[in-house]
Write a protein that holds these residues in place. Structure first.
Motif, mmCIF file in Angstrom:
data_model
loop_
_atom_site.group_PDB
_atom_site.id
_atom_site.type_symbol
_atom_site.label_atom_id
_atom_site.label_comp_id
_atom_site.label_asym_id
_atom_site.label_seq_id
_atom_site.Cartn_x
_atom_site.Cartn_y
_atom_site.Cartn_z
ATOM 1 N N VAL A 160 0.838 -1.205 0.000
ATOM 2 C CA VAL A 160 0.000 0.000 0.000
ATOM 3 C C VAL A 160 0.872 1.254 0.000
ATOM 4 C CG1 VAL A 160 -1.599 1.350 1.407
ATOM 5 C CG2 VAL A 160 -2.037 -1.052 1.016
ATOM 6 N N LEU A 161 1.915 1.268 0.832
ATOM 7 C CA LEU A 161 2.813 2.429 0.863
ATOM 8 C C LEU A 161 3.582 2.582 -0.452
ATOM 9 C CD1 LEU A 161 4.214 2.203 4.506
ATOM 10 C CD2 LEU A 161 2.511 3.797 3.598
ATOM 11 N N GLY A 162 4.033 1.481 -1.025
ATOM 12 C CA GLY A 162 4.735 1.546 -2.309
ATOM 13 C C GLY A 162 3.821 1.999 -3.436
ATOM 14 N N GLY A 163 2.578 1.521 -3.432
ATOM 15 C CA GLY A 163 1.617 1.966 -4.434
ATOM 16 C C GLY A 163 1.292 3.447 -4.297
ATOM 17 N N ALA A 164 1.144 3.905 -3.057
ATOM 18 C CA ALA A 164 0.868 5.327 -2.828
ATOM 19 C C ALA A 164 2.048 6.197 -3.260
ATOM 20 C CB ALA A 164 0.542 5.573 -1.363
ATOM 21 N N ALA A 165 3.258 5.754 -2.951
ATOM 22 C CA ALA A 165 4.438 6.532 -3.343
ATOM 23 C C ALA A 165 4.605 6.558 -4.861
ATOM 24 C CB ALA A 165 5.689 5.948 -2.684
ATOM 25 N N GLY A 166 4.437 5.414 -5.506
ATOM 26 C CA GLY A 166 4.549 5.368 -6.965
ATOM 27 C C GLY A 166 3.456 6.175 -7.646
ATOM 28 N N GLY A 167 2.241 6.103 -7.123
ATOM 29 C CA GLY A 167 1.145 6.882 -7.689
ATOM 30 C C GLY A 167 1.354 8.375 -7.522
ATOM 31 N N ALA A 168 1.831 8.780 -6.355
ATOM 32 C CA ALA A 168 2.096 10.202 -6.124
ATOM 33 C C ALA A 168 3.209 10.702 -7.039
ATOM 34 C CB ALA A 168 2.470 10.435 -4.660
ATOM 35 N N LEU A 169 4.228 9.893 -7.235
ATOM 36 C CA LEU A 169 5.324 10.287 -8.116
ATOM 37 C C LEU A 169 4.849 10.444 -9.566
ATOM 38 C CD1 LEU A 169 8.377 10.805 -8.394
ATOM 39 C CD2 LEU A 169 8.622 8.381 -8.872
ATOM 40 N N PHE A 170 4.065 9.500 -10.047
ATOM 41 C CA PHE A 170 3.548 9.617 -11.410
ATOM 42 C C PHE A 170 2.575 10.780 -11.543
ATOM 43 C CE2 PHE A 170 5.658 5.827 -12.366
ATOM 44 C CZ PHE A 170 5.573 5.591 -13.723
ATOM 45 N N PHE A 171 1.810 11.052 -10.504
ATOM 46 C CA PHE A 171 0.904 12.202 -10.535
ATOM 47 C C PHE A 171 1.693 13.499 -10.662
ATOM 48 C CE2 PHE A 171 -1.299 15.608 -8.231
ATOM 49 C CZ PHE A 171 -2.461 15.690 -8.991
ATOM 50 N N LEU A 172 2.757 13.625 -9.879
ATOM 51 C CA LEU A 172 3.560 14.845 -9.923
ATOM 52 C C LEU A 172 4.350 14.971 -11.223
ATOM 53 C CD1 LEU A 172 4.849 14.983 -6.249
ATOM 54 C CD2 LEU A 172 3.082 16.390 -7.314
ATOM 55 N N VAL B 26 -1.864 1.365 -8.785
ATOM 56 C CA VAL B 26 -2.361 -0.012 -8.871
ATOM 57 C C VAL B 26 -1.246 -0.962 -9.313
ATOM 58 C CG1 VAL B 26 -3.914 -1.517 -10.181
ATOM 59 C CG2 VAL B 26 -4.760 0.621 -9.248
ATOM 60 N N ILE B 27 -0.475 -0.548 -10.298
ATOM 61 C CA ILE B 27 0.603 -1.399 -10.801
ATOM 62 C C ILE B 27 1.674 -1.608 -9.733
ATOM 63 C CG2 ILE B 27 2.486 -1.522 -12.484
ATOM 64 C CD1 ILE B 27 0.576 -0.113 -14.450
ATOM 65 N N PHE B 28 2.080 -0.543 -9.062
ATOM 66 C CA PHE B 28 3.089 -0.677 -8.005
ATOM 67 C C PHE B 28 2.567 -1.499 -6.837
ATOM 68 C CE2 PHE B 28 5.242 3.137 -9.859
ATOM 69 C CZ PHE B 28 6.442 2.503 -10.127
ATOM 70 N N PHE B 29 1.292 -1.356 -6.495
ATOM 71 C CA PHE B 29 0.694 -2.150 -5.428
ATOM 72 C C PHE B 29 0.796 -3.639 -5.757
ATOM 73 C CE2 PHE B 29 -3.085 -4.403 -3.870
ATOM 74 C CZ PHE B 29 -2.901 -4.272 -2.511
ATOM 75 N N ALA B 30 0.438 -4.014 -6.974
ATOM 76 C CA ALA B 30 0.478 -5.421 -7.366
ATOM 77 C C ALA B 30 1.910 -5.951 -7.458
ATOM 78 C CB ALA B 30 -0.243 -5.614 -8.698
ATOM 79 N N LEU B 31 2.803 -5.166 -8.025
ATOM 80 C CA LEU B 31 4.195 -5.618 -8.155
ATOM 81 C C LEU B 31 4.876 -5.774 -6.804
ATOM 82 C CD1 LEU B 31 5.650 -3.702 -11.224
ATOM 83 C CD2 LEU B 31 5.501 -6.162 -10.910
ATOM 84 N N ILE B 32 4.739 -4.776 -5.954
ATOM 85 C CA ILE B 32 5.397 -4.842 -4.643
ATOM 86 C C ILE B 32 4.783 -5.939 -3.794
ATOM 87 C CG2 ILE B 32 5.774 -3.575 -2.497
ATOM 88 C CD1 ILE B 32 6.084 -1.058 -4.249
ATOM 89 N N GLY B 33 3.480 -6.107 -3.887
ATOM 90 C CA GLY B 33 2.831 -7.178 -3.130
ATOM 91 C C GLY B 33 3.259 -8.552 -3.591
ATOM 92 N N GLY B 34 3.297 -8.762 -4.902
ATOM 93 C CA GLY B 34 3.678 -10.068 -5.424
ATOM 94 C C GLY B 34 5.134 -10.411 -5.177
#
Length: 144
Positions: free
Chosen positions: A25-37, A53-61
């Motif tokens: 969740v933290l990795g997905g939030a950080a990746g999403g915020a970075l792409f947003f900016l 969503v992509i970072f959440f799935a990758l980091i989780g898996g």
């Protein structure tokens, strides 16, 4: 569902037992915020959400097979059947990508947006499946 020896062990059970929820969740939030900016302007919200969503799935898996604190049965299953295990993060990432893409494109072209979102979701799912499967194949045997 009992998890004694000899019973069927599904990829969904394996993925949910060893999935590092907080980290993903933290990795997905950080990746999403970075792409947003990085994509401020038109489509910034969509870009940020799909990246999250992509970072959440990758980091989780990937984190599931690399963590030492994960359930040993789940790690053993992921090491034995790496591409079956990788199907769950791929389905999560692909479905999330398709839903966000379709929701953002529904105003522009409802029918074309549906097929584009499904195709994009399948491509994302395939990329996540190959990535997580290869990492689970290489790293999984060392940690099981």
């Amino acid at each position: 569902m009992t998890l004694e020896r000899g019973n069927a062990f599904t990829p969904v059970a394996s993925a949910t037992m060893i999935w590092p929820w907080t980290t993903s969740v933290l990795g997905g939030a950080a990746g999403g915020a970075l792409f947003f900016l990085l994509n401020l302007g038109a489509g910034a919200l969509t870009s940020g959400l799909t990246a999250a969503v992509i970072f959440f799935a990758l980091i989780g898996g990937v984190g599931g097979v690399m963590r030492k604190k994960a359930d040993r049965r789940g790690r053993r299953y992921a090491a034995t059947y790496p591409f079956r295990y990788a199907a769950v993060p791929a389905a999560v990432g692909g479905a999330g990508y398709a839903i966000v893409s379709y929701a953002s494109g529904i105003l522009a072209a409802p029918i074309a947006g549906l097929f584009g979102a499904l195709f994009g979701g399948l491509l994302v799912a395939a990329a996540i499946w190959v990535t997580v499967g290869l990492i689970a194949m290489v790293v999984g045997n060392k940690n099981a």
